[in-house]
Design an enzyme around this catalytic site. Sequence first.
Site, short mmCIF file in Angstrom:
data_model
loop_
_atom_site.label_atom_id
_atom_site.label_comp_id
_atom_site.label_asym_id
_atom_site.label_seq_id
_atom_site.Cartn_x
_atom_site.Cartn_y
_atom_site.Cartn_z
N ASN A 9 0.80 -1.17 -0.02
CA ASN A 9 -0.13 -0.09 -0.08
C ASN A 9 0.82 1.28 -0.11
O ASN A 9 1.43 1.45 1.03
CB ASN A 9 -0.82 -0.16 1.30
CG ASN A 9 -1.66 1.40 1.38
OD1 ASN A 9 -1.77 2.01 0.54
ND2 ASN A 9 -2.42 1.24 2.41
N LYS A 11 0.12 4.36 -0.29
CA LYS A 11 -0.62 5.49 0.28
C LYS A 11 -0.33 6.62 -0.61
O LYS A 11 -0.39 6.37 -1.83
CB LYS A 11 -0.02 5.65 1.62
CG LYS A 11 -0.21 4.43 2.73
CD LYS A 11 0.09 4.80 4.02
CE LYS A 11 -0.12 3.42 4.75
NZ LYS A 11 -0.27 3.53 6.26
N HIS A 99 -9.99 1.12 4.83
CA HIS A 99 -8.76 1.40 5.52
C HIS A 99 -8.91 2.36 6.68
O HIS A 99 -9.74 3.28 6.68
CB HIS A 99 -7.49 2.05 4.66
CG HIS A 99 -6.12 1.97 5.14
ND1 HIS A 99 -5.93 2.68 6.19
CD2 HIS A 99 -5.14 1.15 4.92
CE1 HIS A 99 -4.62 2.46 6.62
NE2 HIS A 99 -4.29 1.78 6.00
N GLU A 148 -5.75 -4.87 10.43
CA GLU A 148 -4.81 -3.81 10.70
C GLU A 148 -5.17 -3.04 12.20
O GLU A 148 -5.92 -2.29 12.01
CB GLU A 148 -4.61 -2.89 9.64
CG GLU A 148 -4.26 -3.36 8.39
CD GLU A 148 -3.64 -2.48 7.52
OE1 GLU A 148 -2.89 -2.49 6.44
OE2 GLU A 148 -3.87 -1.02 7.63
N SER A 185 2.84 -2.24 10.42
CA SER A 185 4.51 -2.19 10.78
C SER A 185 5.00 -3.60 10.43
O SER A 185 5.96 -4.25 11.17
CB SER A 185 4.64 -2.08 12.31
OG SER A 185 4.28 -0.60 12.37
N GLY A 206 2.62 -1.22 4.53
CA GLY A 206 2.63 0.46 4.09
C GLY A 206 3.96 0.98 4.09
O GLY A 206 4.61 0.54 3.05
N GLY A 207 4.46 1.55 4.99
CA GLY A 207 5.65 1.89 5.09
C GLY A 207 7.02 1.26 4.35
O GLY A 207 7.61 2.05 3.58
P1 PGA Z 1 2.43 0.31 7.77
O1 PGA Z 1 0.89 0.56 7.29
O2 PGA Z 1 2.72 -1.06 7.03
O3 PGA Z 1 3.16 1.56 7.49
O4 PGA Z 1 2.17 0.19 9.36
C1 PGA Z 1 0.00 -0.46 6.90
C2 PGA Z 1 -1.21 0.03 6.26
O5 PGA Z 1 -1.80 1.11 6.81
O6 PGA Z 1 -1.67 -0.55 5.19
#
Ligand code: PGA
Length: 222
Positions: A9, A11, A99, A148, A185, A206-207
């Site tokens: 993702n 974002k 989300h 999540e 995470s 995500g990140g």
């Molecule tokens: P993250 O985000 O891996 O940065 O924690 C996950 C997401 O929001 O889909």
Amino acid sequence: MRKLLIVANLKSYKNENEAKNWLETFKKINELSLNPAQKEVIVCPSFTQLFSFSSYFSSNNINANLGAQNVSPFDEGAFTGEVNAKQIKDFATYVLIGHSERRKNFGETEDMLAKKVQLSLDCGLNPIFLVQGKDNIIPQGVKIVAYEPVSAIGTGNPDTPESADMVAGVIKMNRSELMVLYGGSVKSVNVKGFTERSNIDGVLVGGASLDAQEFIKIIENA
Ligand code: PGA
């Protein structure tokens, strides 16, 4: 062998040039010779990049699929600024719906999310429905859920694999056809702890997916 879904993702990150660099690194995915029946990779860039990702994936035979990060709760029509399910279907096979960042920042309600799911299913787009815990309502027709917990998103504090597996198990109760992913995470160093759990069918990243090299490592280690 159980099939895993590994989802990036991206974002609201990456301009056109940054996205190009990401793709140049990500094309190494083809060297992994993945069997999509065992490990399927899905990349969700922003709307403005769906076309260039789709062209790049086709011309380089990239062994991954595309998803959108959102979809309009309305069908085509006079809804300025919205992108509807049919428009997404031209470029992607999946769409993220529900989300927590959208529920919180854009006031998305259960009713709106159910409409998004229905319109997506109607045109053959597969929803990946995000829930924040075991008690969220999951609309009819959803086959892929991503759990999540809000406290784990972008914080570097993932849920424990034990707890995530337990929640995934509860979500699957009486709905054994569901695939349940974990997100929050996830990194290359912790991904295996989640994917080796029997109720977890993949991860939503995500990140850590913003770095294509790290995302490739996550795919390898999953
Ligand atoms: P993250 O985000 O891996 O940065 O924690 C996950 C997401 O929001 O889909």
